[in-house]
Design a protein around this motif. Structure first.
Motif, PDB file in Angstrom:
ATOM      1  N   TYR A 169     -39.076 -10.004  18.068  1.00 58.31           N
ATOM      2  CA  TYR A 169     -39.217 -10.888  19.216  1.00 58.31           C
ATOM      3  C   TYR A 169     -37.855 -11.392  19.688  1.00 58.31           C
ATOM      4  CZ  TYR A 169     -43.984 -10.810  17.506  1.00 58.31           C
ATOM      5  OH  TYR A 169     -45.214 -10.391  17.077  1.00 58.31           O
ATOM      6  N   SER A 170     -37.771 -11.663  20.990  1.00 58.29           N
ATOM      7  CA  SER A 170     -36.557 -12.226  21.569  1.00 58.29           C
ATOM      8  C   SER A 170     -36.955 -13.304  22.571  1.00 58.29           C
ATOM      9  CB  SER A 170     -35.730 -11.138  22.259  1.00 58.29           C
ATOM     10  OG  SER A 170     -34.491 -11.643  22.709  1.00 58.29           O
ATOM     11  N   TYR A 171     -36.298 -14.455  22.492  1.00 55.02           N
ATOM     12  CA  TYR A 171     -36.671 -15.592  23.315  1.00 55.02           C
ATOM     13  C   TYR A 171     -35.455 -16.159  24.049  1.00 55.02           C
ATOM     14  CZ  TYR A 171     -40.393 -15.551  19.782  1.00 55.02           C
ATOM     15  OH  TYR A 171     -41.402 -15.183  18.923  1.00 55.02           O
ATOM     16  N   PRO A 172     -35.579 -16.466  25.340  1.00 58.98           N
ATOM     17  CA  PRO A 172     -34.523 -17.217  26.028  1.00 58.98           C
ATOM     18  C   PRO A 172     -34.565 -18.665  25.544  1.00 58.98           C
ATOM     19  CG  PRO A 172     -36.376 -16.808  27.509  1.00 58.98           C
ATOM     20  CD  PRO A 172     -36.704 -16.110  26.224  1.00 58.98           C
ATOM     21  N   LEU A 173     -33.448 -19.181  25.069  1.00 57.52           N
ATOM     22  CA  LEU A 173     -33.446 -20.514  24.452  1.00 57.52           C
ATOM     23  C   LEU A 173     -33.042 -21.600  25.440  1.00 57.52           C
ATOM     24  CD1 LEU A 173     -31.873 -19.795  20.940  1.00 57.52           C
ATOM     25  CD2 LEU A 173     -34.276 -19.726  21.644  1.00 57.52           C
ATOM     26  N   GLN A 174     -33.634 -22.775  25.249  1.00 55.22           N
ATOM     27  CA  GLN A 174     -33.309 -23.957  26.026  1.00 55.22           C
ATOM     28  C   GLN A 174     -32.885 -25.075  25.068  1.00 55.22           C
ATOM     29  OE1 GLN A 174     -36.494 -25.054  28.723  1.00 55.22           O
ATOM     30  NE2 GLN A 174     -37.164 -22.936  28.918  1.00 55.22           N
ATOM     31  N   ARG A 175     -32.163 -26.043  25.590  1.00 56.94           N
ATOM     32  CA  ARG A 175     -31.717 -27.168  24.758  1.00 56.94           C
ATOM     33  C   ARG A 175     -32.897 -27.779  24.002  1.00 56.94           C
ATOM     34  NH1 ARG A 175     -27.871 -31.138  23.975  1.00 56.94           N
ATOM     35  NH2 ARG A 175     -28.673 -33.252  23.713  1.00 56.94           N
ATOM     36  N   GLY A 176     -32.722 -27.972  22.704  1.00 57.63           N
ATOM     37  CA  GLY A 176     -33.776 -28.543  21.876  1.00 57.63           C
ATOM     38  C   GLY A 176     -34.647 -27.510  21.196  1.00 57.63           C
ATOM     39  N   ASP A 177     -34.466 -26.226  21.518  1.00 53.75           N
ATOM     40  CA  ASP A 177     -35.239 -25.182  20.832  1.00 53.75           C
ATOM     41  C   ASP A 177     -34.744 -25.021  19.399  1.00 53.75           C
ATOM     42  OD1 ASP A 177     -36.837 -24.675  22.976  1.00 53.75           O
ATOM     43  OD2 ASP A 177     -35.906 -22.785  23.542  1.00 53.75           O
ATOM     44  N   VAL A 178     -35.687 -24.886  18.480  1.00 51.55           N
ATOM     45  CA  VAL A 178     -35.380 -24.723  17.068  1.00 51.55           C
ATOM     46  C   VAL A 178     -35.923 -23.374  16.612  1.00 51.55           C
ATOM     47  CG1 VAL A 178     -35.710 -25.640  14.748  1.00 51.55           C
ATOM     48  CG2 VAL A 178     -35.546 -27.202  16.685  1.00 51.55           C
ATOM     49  N   LEU A 179     -35.048 -22.551  16.041  1.00 48.90           N
ATOM     50  CA  LEU A 179     -35.456 -21.277  15.458  1.00 48.90           C
ATOM     51  C   LEU A 179     -35.357 -21.386  13.941  1.00 48.90           C
ATOM     52  CD1 LEU A 179     -33.783 -18.598  17.767  1.00 48.90           C
ATOM     53  CD2 LEU A 179     -36.222 -18.793  17.278  1.00 48.90           C
ATOM     54  N   LEU A 180     -36.396 -20.910  13.255  1.00 53.05           N
ATOM     55  CA  LEU A 180     -36.448 -20.951  11.802  1.00 53.05           C
ATOM     56  C   LEU A 180     -36.397 -19.528  11.253  1.00 53.05           C
ATOM     57  CD1 LEU A 180     -39.412 -23.486  11.540  1.00 53.05           C
ATOM     58  CD2 LEU A 180     -36.965 -24.000  11.516  1.00 53.05           C
ATOM     59  N   PHE A 181     -35.537 -19.293  10.269  1.00 53.35           N
ATOM     60  CA  PHE A 181     -35.396 -17.971   9.666  1.00 53.35           C
ATOM     61  C   PHE A 181     -35.560 -18.089   8.159  1.00 53.35           C
ATOM     62  CE2 PHE A 181     -32.130 -18.042  13.186  1.00 53.35           C
ATOM     63  CZ  PHE A 181     -32.915 -17.365  14.113  1.00 53.35           C
ATOM     64  N   ASN A 182     -36.485 -17.294   7.597  1.00 52.13           N
ATOM     65  CA  ASN A 182     -36.570 -17.244   6.144  1.00 52.13           C
ATOM     66  C   ASN A 182     -35.683 -16.111   5.613  1.00 52.13           C
ATOM     67  OD1 ASN A 182     -38.058 -14.771   6.166  1.00 52.13           O
ATOM     68  ND2 ASN A 182     -39.986 -15.876   6.342  1.00 52.13           N
ATOM     69  N   SER A 183     -35.786 -15.811   4.340  1.00 53.17           N
ATOM     70  CA  SER A 183     -34.841 -14.883   3.708  1.00 53.17           C
ATOM     71  C   SER A 183     -35.183 -13.412   3.919  1.00 53.17           C
ATOM     72  CB  SER A 183     -34.758 -15.175   2.208  1.00 53.17           C
ATOM     73  OG  SER A 183     -36.049 -15.126   1.617  1.00 53.17           O
ATOM     74  N   HIS A 184     -36.249 -13.131   4.683  1.00 51.94           N
ATOM     75  CA  HIS A 184     -36.613 -11.729   4.924  1.00 51.94           C
ATOM     76  C   HIS A 184     -36.595 -11.369   6.404  1.00 51.94           C
ATOM     77  CE1 HIS A 184     -37.677 -11.294   0.740  1.00 51.94           C
ATOM     78  NE2 HIS A 184     -38.512 -12.306   0.822  1.00 51.94           N
ATOM     79  N   GLU A 185     -36.216 -12.293   7.255  1.00 52.92           N
ATOM     80  CA  GLU A 185     -36.301 -12.056   8.694  1.00 52.92           C
ATOM     81  C   GLU A 185     -34.945 -11.669   9.282  1.00 52.92           C
ATOM     82  OE1 GLU A 185     -39.991 -14.884  10.048  1.00 52.92           O
ATOM     83  OE2 GLU A 185     -38.133 -15.886   9.465  1.00 52.92           O
ATOM     84  N   ILE A 186     -34.921 -10.502   9.946  1.00 47.09           N
ATOM     85  CA  ILE A 186     -33.717 -10.043  10.629  1.00 47.09           C
ATOM     86  C   ILE A 186     -33.555 -10.879  11.899  1.00 47.09           C
ATOM     87  CG2 ILE A 186     -32.630  -8.081  11.781  1.00 47.09           C
ATOM     88  CD1 ILE A 186     -34.393  -6.269  10.050  1.00 47.09           C
ATOM     89  N   HIS A 187     -32.344 -11.341  12.137  1.00 45.25           N
ATOM     90  CA  HIS A 187     -32.149 -12.172  13.316  1.00 45.25           C
ATOM     91  C   HIS A 187     -30.722 -12.083  13.837  1.00 45.25           C
ATOM     92  CE1 HIS A 187     -31.291 -14.674   9.780  1.00 45.25           C
ATOM     93  NE2 HIS A 187     -30.396 -15.313  10.538  1.00 45.25           N
ATOM     94  N   LYS A 188     -30.537 -12.530  15.057  1.00 45.17           N
ATOM     95  CA  LYS A 188     -29.213 -12.652  15.656  1.00 45.17           C
ATOM     96  C   LYS A 188     -29.334 -13.481  16.924  1.00 45.17           C
ATOM     97  CE  LYS A 188     -27.207  -9.493  18.010  1.00 45.17           C
ATOM     98  NZ  LYS A 188     -26.510  -8.270  18.433  1.00 45.17           N
TER      99      LYS A 188
END
Length: 284
Positions: free
Chosen positions: A54-73
């Motif tokens: 998934y890919s999301y356009p972020l806005q001020r106040g958005d919180v992204l959570l990543f655990n130890s198995h999730e690929i992210h950037k």
């Protein structure tokens, strides 16, 4: 799978790492995974947040959570700096403070990988979060008597706040990934035991491999090769954590060359798979 000498993991000493960044690029520029959990608060700029499929356009106040198995950037859509506040921590640090009624890691664990990673924080909660984070950062930056205890109490308060936020506002914002790329990612997820060259993925989807490669890069900011590689390593980490042998993990995660698997796993995680498996068994 072959190996390219790039660093996909973030060097992380200690149990908690926190700070505010305001630069055009992040410390880890490409797809990556790590053994700790991360809370990413977006404060300003023009970026997309990518996690798993998934890919999301972020806005001020958005919180992204990543655990130890999730690929992210984080994909910066402009040459301008973007502001963010990140908190990294090792999950075992928090285990003693979880109760039957309050699982402080629920927002990282009680969901499918890559789903419901995004929540929105309004200005009142954002103010409270920033105040707690400032205290956490100060305790980490200026160690003195009691600093490690104070840092842990601030982290616990932040996790209470984030879990409460997550339970109310976890987002159903639609991903901006196209159906072609979603199909490619779904095929990859379901066939990680195979070698998965670009030609095979494109052939299964009946699309031109150059078109697929271009679209993937355009929408995710990374290459299919690196995405596949990180997905395989994420699977290998899960298998090793569950007690699967290194040799079985090698083949179950689609590495048909044992020596290459050892090199690649160490290159990406910082540890050889045997040592990684022993360490996670001890933590469990």
């Amino acid at each position: 799978m072959g190996i390219k000498h790039a660093q996909y993991y973030q060097v992380f000493d200690g149990d908690i790492l926190a700070g505010i960044g305001n630069s055009p690029i992040s410390p880890t520029r490409d797809f990556h995974i790590h053994d700790h959990y991360e809370i990413f608060l977006f404060l300003g700029g023009k970026v997309n947040g990518f996690v798993d499929q998934y890919s999301y356009p972020l806005q001020r106040g958005d919180v992204l959570l990543f655990n130890s198995h999730e690929i992210h950037k984080i994909i910066n859509l402009s040459p301008e700096p973007y502001e963010r506040l990140t908190i990294h921590f090792r999950a075992p640090l928090v285990y003693p403070f979880c109760t039957a009624g309050t699982n402080l890691l629920a927002c990282f664990q009680n969901r499918r990988p890559g789903e419901h990673n995004l929540a929105q924080m309004g200005e009142p909660m954002l103010t409270a979060y920033m105040e707690l984070s400032a205290r956490l950062i100060d305790a980490l930056k200026h160690p003195k008597y009691g600093s490690e205890v104070l840092a842990l109490t601030y982290l616990i308060q932040i996790l209470v706040l984030v879990n409460e936020l997550y339970s109310r506002t976890r987002s159903s914002v639609p991903s901006i990934i196209s159906s072609h790329i979603e199909s490619a990612m779904s095929y990859i997820d379901n066939h990680l035991h195979l070698s998965l060259p670009l030609e095979q993925i494109a052939g299964e989807l009946n699309v031109d491999k150059y078109y697929l490669s271009h679209m993937f890069k355009q929408q995710t900011g990374g290459t299919i090769y690196r995405y596949v590689l990180l997905k395989k390593i994420a699977l290998a980490k899960q298998l090793l954590s569950a007690g699967t042998s290194v040799s079985d993990t090698c083949y179950l995660s689609g590495f048909n060359d044992y020596a290459n698997f050892i090199r690649t796993f160490k290159n990406i995680t910082g540890l050889p798979p045997g040592k990684y498996g022993r360490q996670t068994e001890k933590k469990g």
